[in-house]
Design a protein around this motif. Structure first.
Motif: not given
Length: 368
Positions: A54-78
């Protein structure tokens, strides 16, 4: 007498595909559980093989959080050419809110500030840099450059690609240039100790998600975007295996590796049946406030001790998991009640905004 059509309605519109919210929900779920387990698990429980995986899997948690945040910002522009200019003021306000919340969470308390005095150590402690600050500054920079960029597809694509690739590539040089600068600036750049998610290279994840959203914005959510995200992530993930691995904190290879993993996870959640991804979506729509609420409970705030100080690393795995699940549900409930109260106090805002909530300032739902 002719009746005028209402300018808004409170009727709920059809929900969007929950894949994006589900990916954000998965990230915040893993983040809450990871923080809770890290603070409360006894040493014997930490040594269990399952926990090590599980600790090994945790490495992707913060990158995923930032990735989706960036996706959300631009997806809203249409696809509207002037969307970046029209929404610029709102995005600046959202970025300032994120910065305020991020620094507020790290407020050490008046006693600590008084004891440290007006020193470099005090400023560095008060202005310690974390995930919300990284998203806030990335949103501020990205929104400004998109506003200035040519209002065409290639204009946005060029800006976002340059940021997604450029931030990781210059990170090592920026860390070297940051040595000797004031403590808060070193916190932002990353050359100071204690900066958990410095702008260099962590903003690269935000801009990678933003670029992916722009590149795939013509595809429908669900299977089309899911397959494209899995293919893009798998290709990037495979490309990193052809290069020498480098896990240093300023490594572009590390960013590319985690971006590939994150895109595959985002694609996989989009490919799930709507019923399954829909279970995570409510947490995704409340992710900012769940994040803000759970950190003081786990780690404390100012001179108020949290679970880490009051309980410490003493619990078994089932007990720690139970605390994490309870904390997630309580924070989600408090956030939902807070949203409901806000809607009752300001009903006009319900009619003029969208259904989704955001971490990075995006409004992804269908307009009411």
């Amino acid at each position: 007498m002719k009746r005028l059509a209402p300018s808004f309605t409170f009727e709920k519109q059809p929900d969007r595909h929950p894949g994006l919210d589900g990916a954000r929900g998965l990230a915040v779920l893993a983040m809450v559980m990871g923080h809770t387990l890290d603070a409360l698990l006894a040493p014997a429980a930490r040594a269990l093989p399952w926990v090590q995986h599980y600790w090994a899997f945790r490495g992707v948690t913060a990158p995923l959080f930032l990735l989706v945040s960036g996706w959300a910002v631009v997806a809203a522009l249409g696809t509207k050419p002037t969307a970046a200019r029209d929404t610029y003021g709102r995005r600046v306000r959202r970025a300032l809110l994120l910065l305020f919340l991020g620094y507020l969470l790290h407020w050490p308390g008046w006693w600590a500030v008084r004891d440290l005095g007006w020193t470099e150590a005090m400023l560095s402690k008060v202005l310690s840099f974390d995930a919300l600050q990284c998203i806030g500054f990335a949103l501020l920079l990205g929104a400004t450059l998109l506003r200035l960029a040519p209002a065409r597809w290639w204009g946005r694509a060029g800006v976002l690609l340059a940021l997604a690739v450029g931030v990781p590539l210059v990170s090592a040089a920026m860390w070297r240039l940051g040595v000797g600068l004031p403590g808060p600036v070193q916190q932002l750049i990353g050359s100071a100790e204690g900066a958990r998610f410095p702008f260099f290279p962590w903003a690269g994840f935000f801009f990678a998600g933003a670029f992916a959203a722009h590149a795939l914005n013509l595809l429908r959510p669900g299977w089309p975007q899911g397959l494209a995200l899995v293919a893009l992530g798998a290709g990037l993930f495979g490309l990193t295996h052809l290069m020498p691995s480098d896990w240093s904190p300023t490594s572009p290879w590390m960013v590319a590796y985690r971006v590939g993993q994150g895109l595959v996870v985002m694609g996989a959640v989009n490919l799930l049946p709507r019923r399954l991804s829909g279970l995570l979506a409510p947490f995704g729509r409340l992710s900012l406030w769940i994040y803000v609420l759970h950190l003081p409970v786990v780690y404390g705030w100012a001179d108020i001790a949290g679970l880490a100080g009051r309980v410490g690393q003493t619990l078994s795995l089932p007990a720690a998991v139970g605390v994490g699940v309870a904390l997630l549900l309580v924070c989600a409930l408090v956030a939902r009640v807070g949203r409901w109260v806000r809607e009752q106090v300001r009903p006009w805002r319900t009619g003029s905004t969208t259904l989704g909530s955001t971490v990075g300032g995006a409004r992804l739902g269908t307009r009411v």
